[in-house]
Design an enzyme around this catalytic site. Structure first.
Site, short mmCIF file in Angstrom:
data_model
loop_
_atom_site.label_atom_id
_atom_site.label_comp_id
_atom_site.label_asym_id
_atom_site.label_seq_id
_atom_site.Cartn_x
_atom_site.Cartn_y
_atom_site.Cartn_z
N ASP A 1 -5.56 16.63 -7.83
CA ASP A 1 -5.87 15.72 -6.73
C ASP A 1 -7.32 15.90 -6.28
OD1 ASP A 1 -4.76 13.95 -4.56
OD2 ASP A 1 -5.37 15.62 -3.29
N GLU B 1 -8.50 13.54 -11.02
CA GLU B 1 -8.72 12.35 -10.20
C GLU B 1 -10.14 12.38 -9.65
OE1 GLU B 1 -7.57 12.24 -6.17
OE2 GLU B 1 -7.14 10.10 -6.16
C1 NOJ Z 1 -5.67 11.57 -3.39
C2 NOJ Z 1 -4.22 11.19 -3.34
O1 NOJ Z 1 -3.93 10.33 -4.43
C3 NOJ Z 1 -4.00 10.54 -2.00
O2 NOJ Z 1 -2.75 9.90 -1.91
C4 NOJ Z 1 -4.16 11.60 -0.95
O3 NOJ Z 1 -4.04 11.02 0.33
C5 NOJ Z 1 -5.53 12.28 -1.05
N1 NOJ Z 1 -5.90 12.58 -2.40
C6 NOJ Z 1 -5.55 13.56 -0.27
O4 NOJ Z 1 -4.76 14.53 -0.90
#
Ligand code: NOJ
Ligand code: MG
Ligand code: CA
Length: 569
Positions: free
Chosen positions: A226, A291
């Site tokens: 993430d 990501e």
């Molecule tokens: C990216 C995640 O996909 C999202 O849903 C989340 O709110 C943020 N990172 C914080 O963890």
């Protein structure tokens, strides 16, 4: 490269007619496949509380086999106060009772294994919940937790206390919250309830490596990491420059150029330290998906530091329903050229943070991106429900629960809330779309579930579900996995993607970017055979699978996309 790609060829046994059967066991199981991104709160509720759970997922794993995906990446189901619906974690190795128990998770993985499905988890290393005992101890400066988070002194301006700098949270407003007990501000790039970790602290990173080891020991096959670009911030705590003319309020993080809070060099070293943990784990190769909504160069760098799938978000942000065939070609060609030798491209069609593909591109173009993800080389990443053409459900302000939506207020929540794309999966036309026996679900079911649902699509030949199954199967075709790729724009409005491998039928994807029907000669423009057969066609195009196309005079309906192939090969 070929050596790397197919490490193992095993000759197993002698077939009943005495021939030797070659079974290719690719160590790199994720290549040339679709990965299914599953949002656990919204997939299947097994206990009737209106929230999806692990046993719900386990009960539906056969469906994932049916749609021929190689792996499932499950969003966070760890212990959490659910401020950010699971991305705010109080125990990185514990299952939240909303979702079930660790035993339930073990049952899920063992069933997935028996079905040949790989399981990947969401690894959320940038922050914890403010309720995590590490943060509570950090407030009290208890060692070793005192430096686990990013703390900074206040700036005193004209006698008043101010945050250390102008950094903004992605969820609106300052990225700093004052803690009266520690008498310092803490950083949170997301909600105030999600304090950012300090990865310059070695013991913190050791804890996170243990988290990886814990889940690897349960038999998982990899992790999606993430928000990796925000892992480390510049220690000088300088203000970030403002972007001119964004038209956004000053509290919106898109008004700043994130030169001190994103994509810092040390981030890549942290990833490398996690890669070592994965490589130490026995059994089939484990993978990382990362990501990062970063520049092409920064995304490519993740390959060098251990990411197998630095997620390519061009379909989510840089390209939209106003993009032309040329825009697509201008984005896709440089991306493919930038992939390092031996690495795999990837195409993210949707996720739980962005509008659904059928909403972003319109229902008539719901299959267009999935078709591109299938025909282009590499991995496709599909978000649950997009394979059915599920659409955003418009929420009222009162229904809104997502923090970036709530923080933006009633006038702007529609542009920032992620609730509309997180509604329950539409299994059938029964109560709550077959998601739950409860008619009250954590987010309301989209009212279109009566017509858009899996059960109905199984009974309809021209359905998104049937298109997707054909696309996922196509990924295994050697022309797709090994062939050359060429993108051609025809008549300014048709994008053609041609994949070729000597001795095999070319595979051709044609997308009509105009809303009107168009005639063209693809045989000449693309140098393909005169007669080809339809392998898949977008829903609404009224083109039938198996129909023969005279490629020198094609008429493609507005917004339609079609995949052609020779029947016999
Ligand atoms: C990216 C995640 O996909 C999202 O849903 C989340 O709110 C943020 N990172 C914080 O963890
Ligand atoms: Mg439940
Ligand atoms: Ca951070």
């Amino acid at each position: 490269m070929l050596m790397l790609r197919f490490l193992t060829f095993l000759f197993i046994g002698i077939g009943i007619f005495g021939t030797i059967t070659a079974v290719e066991i690719s160590e790199e199981w994720w290549r040339d496949s679709f990965i299914y991104h599953l949002y656990p709160r919204s997939f299947k509720d097994s206990d009737g509380d209106g929230i999806g759970d692990l046993n719900g997922i386990t009960s539906k794993l056969e469906y994932l086999v049916d749609i021929k995906v190689s792996a499932v990446w499950i969003g966070p189901f760890y212990k959490s106060p659910m401020i950010d619906f699971g991305y705010d974690i109080t125990n990185f190795t514990g299952v939240d009772p909303i979702f079930g128990t660790l035993d339930d998770f073990k049952k899920l993985t063992s069933k997935a294994k028996s079905l040949g499905l790989k399981v990947m988890l969401d690894f959320v290393p940038n922050h914890s919940s403010d309720q995590h005992h590490w943060f509570q101890k950090s407030i009290k400066r208890i060692k070793p937790y005192d430096n686990y988070y990013v703390w900074a002194d206040a700036k005193i301006i004209n006698g008043t206390r101010q945050p250390p700098n102008n950094w903004l949270s992605l969820f609106q407003g300052t990225a700093w919250t004052w803690n009266d007990e520690r008498k310092q501000y803490y950083l949170h790039q997301f909600a105030a309830a999600q304090p950012d970790f300090n990865f310059r602290d070695e013991s913190l990173n050791e804890e996170m490596k243990d988290v990886l080891r814990f889940w690897l020991n349960t038999g998982v096959d990899g992790f999606r990491i993430d928000t990796i670009p925000s892992l480390i911030e510049d220690t000088r705590l300088l203000d970030e420059p403002r972007l001119p003319n964004t038209g956004l309020p000053d509290t919106d993080s898109d008004t700043l150029r994130h030169i001190y809070t994103y994509d810092q060099d040390e981030t890549y070293d942290v990833l490398k330290s996690w890669r070592e943990v994965l490589d130490d784990s026995p059994g089939p190769k484990k993978i990382f998906l990362t990501e990062a909504y970063s520049s092409l160069a920064d995304v490519m760098k993740y390959y060098d530091y251990g990411s197998n799938i630095p997620m390519n978000f061009m379909f989510l942000g840089e390209l939209n329903n106003r993009s032309t065939a040329y825009d697509f070609k201008r984005k896709i060609d440089p991306y493919l050229n930038a992939i390092p030798d031996g690495q795999s491209a990837n195409w993210v069609v949707g996720n739980h943070d962005r509008f659904r593909v059928a909403t972003r591109f319109g229902p008539k173009r719901a299959d267009q991106l999935t078709m591109l993800a299938a025909v282009l080389p590499g991995v496709g990443v599909i978000y649950n429900g997009d394979e059915l053409g599920m659409e955003n459900r418009v929420m009222t302000w009162e229904e809104t629960v997502d923090p970036p939506g709530c923080n933006a207020g009633p006038l702007r929540y529609k542009t920032t809330s992620r609730d509309p794309m997180r509604t329950p999966f539409q299994w059938d036309n029964s109560t709550s779309a077959g998601f739950s026996i409860n008619n009250k679900t954590w987010l309301p079911v989209h009212p279109n579930y009566k017509t858009i649902n899996l059960a109905a699509q199984k009974l309809t030949a021209a359905s998104h579900y049937n298109v997707f199954r054909r696309l996922a199967a196509l990924k295994k075709n050697p022309v797709i996995s090994k062939g050359t790729t060429k993108l051609v724009v025809i008549n300014d409005i048709i994008l053609g993607v041609i994949r070729r491998l000597p001795g095999k039928s070319p595979i051709v994807l044609l997308i009509n970017f105009s809303d009107g029907s168009t005639h063209f000669d693809a045989a000449f423009s693309l140098n393909i055979p005169d007669k080809m057969s339809v392998y898949a066609a977008s829903v609404g195009s009224h083109i039938k699978v198996g129909a023969t196309f005279d490629t020198n005079r094609i008429e493609l309906p507005g917004a339609a996309s079609v995949i052609l192939k020779l029947k016999s090969r």
